[in-house]
Design an enzyme around this catalytic site. Structure first.
Site, PDB file in Angstrom:
ATOM      1  N   GLU A 127      65.624   9.330  64.883  1.00 13.53           N
ATOM      2  CA  GLU A 127      65.844   9.165  66.185  1.00 13.53           C
ATOM      3  C   GLU A 127      65.977   7.730  66.563  1.00 13.53           C
ATOM      4  OE1 GLU A 127      62.096  10.025  68.262  1.00 13.53           O
ATOM      5  OE2 GLU A 127      63.212   9.969  70.303  1.00 13.53           O
ATOM      6  N   GLY A 267      56.553   2.108  65.952  1.00 15.83           N
ATOM      7  CA  GLY A 267      54.677   2.311  65.389  1.00 15.83           C
ATOM      8  C   GLY A 267      55.048   3.865  64.513  1.00 15.83           C
ATOM      9  N   ALA A 268      55.595   4.778  64.649  1.00  9.60           N
ATOM     10  CA  ALA A 268      55.569   5.602  64.097  1.00  9.60           C
ATOM     11  C   ALA A 268      56.840   6.900  64.546  1.00  9.60           C
ATOM     12  CB  ALA A 268      54.143   6.646  64.237  1.00  9.60           C
ATOM     13  N   MET A 269      56.902   8.101  63.944  1.00 11.88           N
ATOM     14  CA  MET A 269      57.950   8.973  64.130  1.00 11.88           C
ATOM     15  C   MET A 269      57.507  10.295  64.035  1.00 11.88           C
ATOM     16  SD  MET A 269      60.741   9.539  65.236  1.00 11.88           S
ATOM     17  CE  MET A 269      61.525  10.989  65.632  1.00 11.88           C
ATOM     18  N   GLU A 270      57.745  11.207  65.052  1.00 14.93           N
ATOM     19  CA  GLU A 270      57.182  12.521  65.005  1.00 14.93           C
ATOM     20  C   GLU A 270      57.941  13.442  64.411  1.00 14.93           C
ATOM     21  OE1 GLU A 270      58.582  11.134  67.684  1.00 14.93           O
ATOM     22  OE2 GLU A 270      59.876  12.584  69.094  1.00 14.93           O
ATOM     23  N   HIS A 303      49.509  10.937  69.408  1.00 13.62           N
ATOM     24  CA  HIS A 303      50.616  10.922  70.061  1.00 13.62           C
ATOM     25  C   HIS A 303      51.837  11.614  69.190  1.00 13.62           C
ATOM     26  CE1 HIS A 303      54.065   9.030  72.780  1.00 13.62           C
ATOM     27  NE2 HIS A 303      54.590   9.325  71.587  1.00 13.62           N
ATOM     28  N   GLU A 304      51.958  11.320  68.047  1.00  9.38           N
ATOM     29  CA  GLU A 304      52.898  11.987  67.016  1.00  9.38           C
ATOM     30  C   GLU A 304      52.478  13.230  66.898  1.00  9.38           C
ATOM     31  OE1 GLU A 304      55.552  10.001  66.941  1.00  9.38           O
ATOM     32  OE2 GLU A 304      54.505   8.146  67.344  1.00  9.38           O
ATOM     33  N   GLU A 326      58.548  11.543  76.045  1.00 10.37           N
ATOM     34  CA  GLU A 326      57.691  10.519  75.875  1.00 10.37           C
ATOM     35  C   GLU A 326      56.779  10.101  77.059  1.00 10.37           C
ATOM     36  OE1 GLU A 326      57.405   9.402  73.031  1.00 10.37           O
ATOM     37  OE2 GLU A 326      59.447   9.690  72.299  1.00 10.37           O
TER      38      GLU A 326
HETATM   39  N1  B3K Z   1      59.881   9.017  68.937  1.00 10.21           N
HETATM   40  C1  B3K Z   1      59.387   7.757  68.266  1.00 10.21           C
HETATM   41  C2  B3K Z   1      60.458   6.546  68.610  1.00 10.21           C
HETATM   42  C3  B3K Z   1      61.549   6.664  68.261  1.00 10.21           C
HETATM   43  C4  B3K Z   1      62.346   5.149  68.570  1.00 10.21           C
HETATM   44  C5  B3K Z   1      63.901   5.176  67.915  1.00 10.21           C
HETATM   45  N2  B3K Z   1      64.395   3.812  68.453  1.00 10.21           N
HETATM   46  C6  B3K Z   1      58.014   7.486  68.227  1.00 10.21           C
HETATM   47  C7  B3K Z   1      57.480   7.997  69.401  1.00 10.21           C
HETATM   48  O1  B3K Z   1      57.617   7.939  70.643  1.00 10.21           O
HETATM   49  O2  B3K Z   1      56.540   8.792  69.016  1.00 10.21           O
HETATM   50 ZN    ZN Z   2      56.506   9.387  71.532  1.00 11.32          ZN
END
Ligand code: B3K
Ligand code: ZN
Length: 884
Positions: A127, A267-270, A303-304, A326
């Site tokens: 992403e 922070g993290a990615m889903e 959140h994730e 988001e």
């Molecule tokens: N969806 C990701 C963030 C992606 C950022 C890309 N530059 C994390 C989050 O909002 O959960």
């Molecule tokens: Zn998110």
């Protein structure tokens, strides 16, 4: 600039894709410097072909094309066009298979977008547009496909091979390699694809969903770190249960994996069933993590996980709809954390952060609507506006519809759109249809940027026994939006009588049974008067309770009224807010007096109100800690016409000292009474006691000049700490005091944690946050420290980001040295990691808020950045918009 300038993409230009990709078969042959990727795509035309075939334009970035074949026939150079944006096939058949082989260099991928290597672990971040750095593809969220992924890698170096979905097969092959095959049955956009390969340790647990599905949960981390994953695992299970109970949303596969890596852009990615995390949001134990770290882990893990429904099962049609997933998911994680902890304290912390990050964004050159109209680089739009204001918009819907009405809307949203890529309008339509309401005016929150301003006046008519409240709304102009239409603002309010009780309120024309102790008013017109009847003499007006709308309120209230609300408001948030506004009045006034060289004493009513909070044992300590903490320097700056960082700092220090001097005994008692009672636990109640104690300690340290033993006391507190929260609190205070104690503590901290990258980030950050005059010199020296590396986003954020975004006093040094430093670091970082470089740039764009001397230096720094050759679109967009 000699290169062509990057161009903007507009929301209005959206068109559905010409081709669909039904299935994706990927085969990775992993080598750090030369990974081969074979992709087999089943493609069908999505358009009416009576006018002929349209070209298939696949995105690609930094790829080496090895071969491409259509329905098994290898294409020659004349059969397709290749440029730096992708691969085009002019007139493909209506349905066909495309085989593409590419070669990539994950070890050289310092952007950390696509497939890269972090401490010998292969991992992906797709992403928003990283998948095109793996293979040629329709890399847009409205192209949803099912994926099968085969990973081949050296068995000794990469024993763990992971991708989305279910593990179908794992076997050994020749040459010391092994193969794993994964299949994800849920169609997904390419941005949710993930792959991880490495030598990782694993903490495994189980969760049974409410319908009886037995889910294996695994958290993968570097060897030796398993013991630090217990809290994250506990959070995950609590989040899974909570989503079932609150929203009826259940997990949908038999496996849920989390991998923590040390190098990550955010922070993290889903990614579907394979969340990838920054170590910072997984690893915790009392020795290395503060209470704030624990809370952050709880929020981000949840959140994730919550994205599985709001993001993965239902995703965004295009990136302009980013807040669809988001804003909604932040709203969901806030509700979760509020249920796990104290709801008012969570609200206070969220509002602090909204005011510190989103309000300035909304008031500056980068302001954009929650659903933006255009962008150059989408990665620049993962902003506080999309996330936090987006969450406020969802929260206002809940305030308008009630929790049950909101749930009905969520149910309808899921029922209508599961498996689809949709828009913010679709979400609002589900909410409106499920409740039979019209959200037409409300939806302006999606399209209009800027923080609305409410001017409120109240007056009581003794003879008529009526109270009139007049509300005027105005939304300031923002880039591209000079004029705004009135918004629908849900305004929670109440009136207190002399005993501090809520007066039951009913509007003129309402029946008696409408009377309620607090009301949520629909503010919809530019100017509106609400007339309450049958009202006894009120003592104080309380508005925007619970921060029901993300607005700035102007309400002329004296110190006595604010102090009364601090002590009596039935809404805890409003009690806190009354204190913040009282303090802000005092600090702005003192800052002005400092500029004129004539300070006068602070209103003793404020100090007395703080004293009352310290003595009120009925308050939860976490709330008391927030209630006695002064607004930050940034917040005061936002409220000044021309920001004067030195006057703000001095005014705030003076008020801290006044409180310390008057309330020393109370503060000492709080420090003593809240000493750690036993072994550390991260629960909210224990964290609240530590927070209160450490705020009190902070006040006592403010009087360092009067109490010469302060540095020794802080060093002793640092040494006595048996957990990172207390250790950091003492050290944070100590880094502002020049002397041998400061150095002794910093050295001790470094030696104690030298092998722990996450903790060393704290050490870097603390030094960058110091108020001492030589901070920039120290930060510059630390750039050369072995613990620092520009390639590591956590290090960059800790050292450079803390200084540029967290230390206004030293960053805005009048000689411009902070700005020059910022420009230098941006130019050094941009070729390595443009996303992170661009993200750090925002403070320079706030030049309009400063005096002429600083303005000139800030603009010069931006101009110097813009003049650099080969600037990334990321940094170009932020710098050029900042100068506009
Ligand atoms: N969806 C990701 C963030 C992606 C950022 C890309 N530059 C994390 C989050 O909002 O959960
Ligand atoms: Zn998110």
């Amino acid at each position: 600039m000699t290169e062509p300038q990057p161009t903007a993409i507009h929301r209005q230009d959206y068109t559905p894709p010409d081709y669909r990709i039904e299935t994706v078969d990927l085969e990775f042959d992993l080598e750090p410097s030369s990974t081969r990727v074979k992709a087999r795509l089943a493609i069908t035309a999505a358009h009416d072909r009576s006018g002929g075939a349209r070209p298939l334009v696949l995105h690609g970035d930094a790829l080496e094309l090895v071969s491409v074949a259509l329905d098994g026939r290898v294409l020659g150079a004349g059969d397709y066009r290749l440029d730096d944006k992708g691969l085009t096939i002019a007139a493909p058949p209506p349905a066909f298979t495309l085989d593409i082989e590419t070669r990539i260099d994950p070890a050289a991928n310092t952007q950390l977008s696509g497939l890269y290597v972090s401490s010998n672990v292969f991992c992906t971040q797709c992403e928003a547009e990283g998948f095109r750095r793996i293979t040629y593809f329709l890399d847009r969220p409205d192209v949803m496909a099912t994926y099968r992924t085969t990973i081949r890698a050296d068995r000794a170096a990469y024993p763990v091979l992971l991708s989305n979905g279910n593990l179908v097969e794992q076997r050994q092959v020749e040459g010391g390699r092994h193969v794993a095959v994964w299949h994800d049955p849920f169609p997904k956009p390419s941005y949710l694809f993930a792959l991880v390969a490495g030598d990782l340790a694993c903490n495994e647990d189980r969760f049974t969903t409410r319908s009886g599905r037995d889910v294996t949960l695994r958290i993968f981390v570097e060897h030796g770190k398993q013991a630090r994953t217990g809290y994250a695992m506990d959070c995950l299970k609590r989040a899974m249960r909570w989503d079932e109970e609150r929203f009826g949303l259940e997990y949908d596969l038999d496996l849920f994996n989390i991998v923590a890596v040390s190098d990550f852009n955010m922070g993290a990615m889903e990614n579907k069933s394979l969340n990838v995390f920054n170590d910072k949001y997984i690893l915790a134990d009392p020795e290395i993590a503060t209470d704030a770290d624990y809370a952050g882990i709880e929020t981000v893990v949840a959140h994730e996980y919550f994205h599985n429904w709001t993001g993965d099962r239902i995703t965004c049609r295009d990136w302009f709809q980013l807040s669809l997933k988001e804003g909604l998911t932040v709203f969901r994680d806030r509700e979760f954390s509020s249920d796990m902890r104290s709801r008012p304290v969570k609200r206070i912390q969220d509002v602090r952060s909204l005011r510190a990050r989103q309000f300035p964004e909304d008031a500056g050159p980068l302001a954009h609507p929650v659903r933006p109209d255009s962008y150059i680089e989408i990665n620049n739009f993962y902003t506080a506006t999309i996330y936090d204001k987006g969450a406020e918009v969802i929260g206002m819907m809940q305030a308008i519809l009630g929790q049950d009405g909101f749930r009905k809307g969520m149910d309808l949203y899921v029922q209508r759109h599961d498996g689809q890529a949709v828009t913010c309008d679709d979400f609002a339509a589900a909410m409106a249809d499920a409740n039979g309401v019209d959200l037409g005016q409300f939806k302006r929150w999606y399209s209009q940027a800027g923080t609305p301003e409410l001017a409120i006046e109240g007056s009581y008519d003794t003879r008529a026994g009526a109270y009139e409240m007049t509300v005027t709304q105005r939304c300031p102009p923002t880039p591209g939006q000079p004029d705004k239409a009135p918004m629908h603002i849900p305004l929670a309010m109440g009136l207190l009588d002399a005993q501090g009780q809520d007066i039951r309120l009913r509007l003129d024309g309402e029946t008696a049974d409408a009377a309620a102790p607090g009301r949520v008013l629909a503010v919809t017109a530019p100017r509106q008067t609400f007339r309450f009847v049958n009202v006894p003499q009120p003592k104080a007006l309380s508005v925007n309770r619970g921060f029901s709308a993300p607005v700035n309120v102007t309400l002329a209230q004296g110190g006595a009224e604010r102090a009364f609300l601090m002590a009596h408001d039935s809404d805890a948030f409003a009690r806190w807010e009354a204190g913040q506004q009282f303090a802000t009045d005092l600090l702005l006034r003192r800052a002005g007096e400092i500029q004129r060289g004539a300070p006068t004493p602070f209103d003793p009513a404020f100090v007395e109100a703080v004293g009352q909070i310290l003595r009120d044992e009925s308050l939860e300590p976490a709330f008391a800690a927030e209630a006695i903490a002064l607004p930050g320097e940034d917040y005061i700056a936002e409220r000044m016409d021309i920001v004067d960082v030195e006057a703000i700092h001095s005014a705030r220090e003076a008020l801290r000292q006044a409180i310390a001097t008057s309330l020393r005994a109370d503060l000492e008692r709080i420090v003593a009474a809240n000493a750690s009672p036993g072994p550390y636990t991260p629960d909210a109640a224990a964290a609240g006691r530590r927070a209160l104690r450490n705020v009190a300690l902070g006040y006592l340290a403010a009087s360092a000049a009067e109490a010469p033993g302060t540095a020794d006391r802080l060093l002793a507190a640092y040494r006595a700490a048996d957990n990172m929260t207390d250790r950091m609190a003492a050290l944070r205070l100590l880094v502002d005091l020049d002397g041998p104690q400061r150095q002794a503590a910093l050295d001790d901290f470094h030696d104690r944690f030298r092998d722990d990258a996450l903790v060393i980030d704290k050490w870097l950050a603390l030094q960058a946050l110091s108020a001492l005059p030589d901070t920039l010199a120290r930060v510059t020296a630390l750039l050369g420290h072995p613990a620092f590396a520009l390639e590591k986003p956590n290090k960059v954020r800790a050292l450079i980001g803390s200084f540029t975004a967290g230390n206004p006093l030293r960053y805005h040094a009048a000689d411009g040295s902070g700005y020059a430093f910022h420009a230098d670091r941006t130019l050094a970082l941009d070729p390595i990691n443009p996303q992170v470089a661009a993200r750090l740039l925002a403070p320079l764009g706030r030049w309009q808020r400063f005096d002429a001397g600083r303005q000139a230096k800030m603009k010069a720094a931006l101009a110097r950045i813009l003049a650099a050759p080969k600037l990334s679109p990321d940094v170009y967009e932020i710098a050029s918009k900042s100068l506009a």
